[in-house]
Design an enzyme around this catalytic site. Structure first.
Site, short mmCIF file in Angstrom:
data_model
loop_
_atom_site.label_atom_id
_atom_site.label_comp_id
_atom_site.label_asym_id
_atom_site.label_seq_id
_atom_site.Cartn_x
_atom_site.Cartn_y
_atom_site.Cartn_z
N ASN A 104 0.85 -1.20 0.00
CA ASN A 104 0.00 0.00 0.00
C ASN A 104 0.88 1.25 0.00
OD1 ASN A 104 0.55 0.79 2.85
ND2 ASN A 104 -0.40 -1.19 3.24
N ASP B 130 -4.28 -6.17 5.08
CA ASP B 130 -5.30 -7.05 5.67
C ASP B 130 -5.36 -8.41 4.97
OD1 ASP B 130 -6.30 -5.34 7.68
OD2 ASP B 130 -7.29 -4.15 6.13
N LYS C 248 8.70 -17.23 -10.65
CA LYS C 248 7.98 -16.09 -11.22
C LYS C 248 6.77 -16.57 -12.02
CE LYS C 248 8.62 -12.15 -14.21
NZ LYS C 248 9.32 -11.70 -15.39
N LYS D 161 -13.28 1.00 15.40
CA LYS D 161 -11.98 0.31 15.42
C LYS D 161 -11.36 0.35 16.81
CE LYS D 161 -10.74 0.92 10.64
NZ LYS D 161 -10.00 1.65 9.62
N LYS E 6 -10.47 -3.03 18.84
CA LYS E 6 -9.05 -3.36 19.00
C LYS E 6 -8.52 -3.02 20.39
CE LYS E 6 -8.38 -2.62 14.05
NZ LYS E 6 -7.40 -3.14 13.12
N1 CTP Z 1 -3.93 -2.98 12.01
C1 CTP Z 1 -3.46 -4.15 12.59
N2 CTP Z 1 -3.50 -5.30 11.86
C2 CTP Z 1 -4.04 -5.34 10.64
C3 CTP Z 1 -4.56 -4.17 10.06
C4 CTP Z 1 -4.49 -2.99 10.79
O1 CTP Z 1 -3.00 -4.11 13.72
N3 CTP Z 1 -4.06 -6.48 9.97
C5 CTP Z 1 -3.88 -1.74 12.79
C6 CTP Z 1 -3.24 -0.57 12.08
O2 CTP Z 1 -1.85 -0.50 12.33
C7 CTP Z 1 -3.98 0.62 12.65
C8 CTP Z 1 -5.34 0.06 12.98
O3 CTP Z 1 -5.19 -1.36 13.05
O4 CTP Z 1 -3.40 1.10 13.83
C9 CTP Z 1 -6.40 0.39 11.96
O5 CTP Z 1 -5.92 0.07 10.67
P1 CTP Z 1 -6.79 0.39 9.37
O6 CTP Z 1 -6.05 -0.07 8.17
O7 CTP Z 1 -7.29 1.81 9.42
O8 CTP Z 1 -8.07 -0.49 9.61
P2 CTP Z 1 -8.38 -2.00 9.49
O9 CTP Z 1 -8.51 -2.56 10.86
O10 CTP Z 1 -7.45 -2.69 8.56
O11 CTP Z 1 -9.86 -1.94 8.87
P3 CTP Z 1 -10.34 -1.53 7.39
O12 CTP Z 1 -9.19 -1.89 6.46
O13 CTP Z 1 -11.54 -2.37 7.18
O14 CTP Z 1 -10.62 -0.06 7.40
#
Ligand code: CTP
Length: 408
Positions: free
Chosen positions: A215, A284, A294, A343, A347
């Site tokens: 990303n 995610d 490859k 969130k 979390k």
């Molecule tokens: N995070 C995490 N583990 C993941 C994804 C995210 O610990 N697999 C943490 C990120 O570091 C951040 C928080 O969770 O501090 C929120 O991350 P974000 O990308 O905004 O949200 P997601 O939980 O991934 O949800 P979504 O992608 O559905 O918005």
């Protein structure tokens, strides 16, 4: 200490560089305010600055000879450029023009001020001021970014009517804000008892030996947090995905690629950490299988990738949180506050920093950010657009407040 002097600036040597912009006249007020706070101020001016404000004014106010010319025999004999640089406890350039910023970023030393810029080893604070179109120019932005990455503190210009009668950002920051930033360079470490684990950057999820899913995270927010925390005395451990930004020398860094690697490194370090600040943009999903060789396109007109869920790091660690403080981020493109609160709850976060990443100027791949810091209650502190380093301090301030409220 005289009344009005703050502890941090009393007796400190401030070397003030003045460059040639209309805001140069405000440097006179700066000298007075720095002195009122107990600092000893010595001034160096570029030739252009002398067109806007007389060296005699600065010399009279500061009570020290003003540095003007690299090749003045009398000046160099009494106090040379290296002596001036060595004398300074902090080097402040206000106003800093686009021209000066460009030279400082490139290491050009063609006058006394830019030569001193290369010779100082103390903290450097710049307060840029210029026309708003110049301020927005990519060259100026890139040069500032270079300086910020080198650890220079930038006091962001204010918005409003400019001397050229245009409206917009570019006006020299308020004297009080500049002095506050200068004083901040000497702040005693309010995080000196705290061990902070900061994650930064993206994760990379491989598909085959040459391809990956990732990303746009640049790691700058996480590294800015690390820099600010180090400056405030914290013991900092960074766990970072692949990024270009330099880590502060005082922090230790572990480099990872995938979300699973990041989780495993965090699990190792968490027992020795008081705070976990998850600034990383963790992927995610990852390709369900990684090809050993490859992937060849052959006759394929379409390629379907199957992705599998990665562990959510914060949710995985929630049961092991103990008395630690967890800070998360919520990068959102819509319903920012609502999503962030959700969130934070899911979390188990003490604080969440919500930011809108749909804009071009803040968020990913920029040096600026803005957002809202939310706690578990009703607190919602709006952080207006500022440098990531300045925002880092706001986040750390909020974290420290919650940490103390938890009885630490
Ligand atoms: N995070 C995490 N583990 C993941 C994804 C995210 O610990 N697999 C943490 C990120 O570091 C951040 C928080 O969770 O501090 C929120 O991350 P974000 O990308 O905004 O949200 P997601 O939980 O991934 O949800 P979504 O992608 O559905 O918005």
């Amino acid at each position: 200490m005289k009344s009005g002097e703050t502890g941090q600036l009393a007796g400190k040597n401030v070397l003030l560089g003045v460059t040639g912009g209309i805001g140069a006249y405000k440097a006179a007020y700066l000298v007075r305010e720095l002195q009122r706070q107990g600092a000893v101020v010595s001034v160096v001016m570029t030739e252009s600055a002398t067109r806007f404000i007389a060296p005699l004014t600065m010399e009279t106010l500061s009570g020290h000879p003003v540095g003007l010319d690299m090749f003045s025999l009398t000046e160099e004999r009494t106090i040379g450029h290296i002596d001036r640089a060595g004398w300074a406890d902090v080097f402040l350039v206000a106003p800093a023009t686009a021209n000066y910023i460009g030279k400082a970023a490139c290491g050009i030393a063609d006058d006394l001020l830019t030569t001193i810029t290369l010779a100082v080893t103390c903290p450097v604070v710049l307060a840029p001021a210029m026309n708003s179109r110049m301020w927005a120019h990519p060259a100026v932005r890139k040069n500032l970014e270079t300086l910020v990455q080198r650890g220079v503190y930038v006091v962001w210009p204010g918005e409003g009517e400019l001397a050229c009668r245009e409206e917009g950002p570019g006006r020299l920051a308020e004297t009080g804000d500049i002095v506050k930033t200068v004083a901040g360079c000497f702040e005693a470490g309010d995080l000196s008892d705290i061990r902070v684990l900061i994650t930064a950057g993206p994760t990379r999820e491989p598909l085959d030996p040459v391809r990956f899913i990732s990303n746009r995270s640049s790691g700058r927010m996480g590294f800015a947090l690390a820099k600010a925390a180090v400056r405030r005395g914290a013991r900092v451990q960074i766990i970072s995905g692949p990024v270009e930004v330099a880590a502060p020398a005082e922090a230790s860094v572990r480099r990872v690629n995938t979300a699973r690697e990041m989780l495993s490194q965090i699990e190792q370090v968490l027992p020795d950490s008081d705070w976990l600040v998850m600034a990383a943009a963790v992927a995610d999903f990852a390709p369900s299988s990684v090809h050993k060789d490859k992937v060849k396109k052959g006759d394929m007109l379409e390629l379907t990738l199957t992705l599998a869920r990665n562990p959510d790091i914060l949710e995985t660690l929630k049961p092991f949180k103990g008395g630690r403080l967890f800070v998360g981020f919520a990068a959102e493109t819509r319903d920012m506050l609502e999503n962030a609160r959700k969130k934070a709850k899911e979390k188990g976060l003490d604080l969440i920093v919500a930011n809108d990443v749909s804009g071009q100027e803040t968020g990913f791949e920029t040096d600026e950010n803005s957002g809202v810091i939310l706690d578990q209650g009703d607190l919602a502190e709006e952080v207006p657009r500022m440098t990531k380093l300045q925002m880092a301090d706001r986040i750390l301030d909020a974290a420290l407040k919650v940490w103390k409220e938890k009885g630490n």
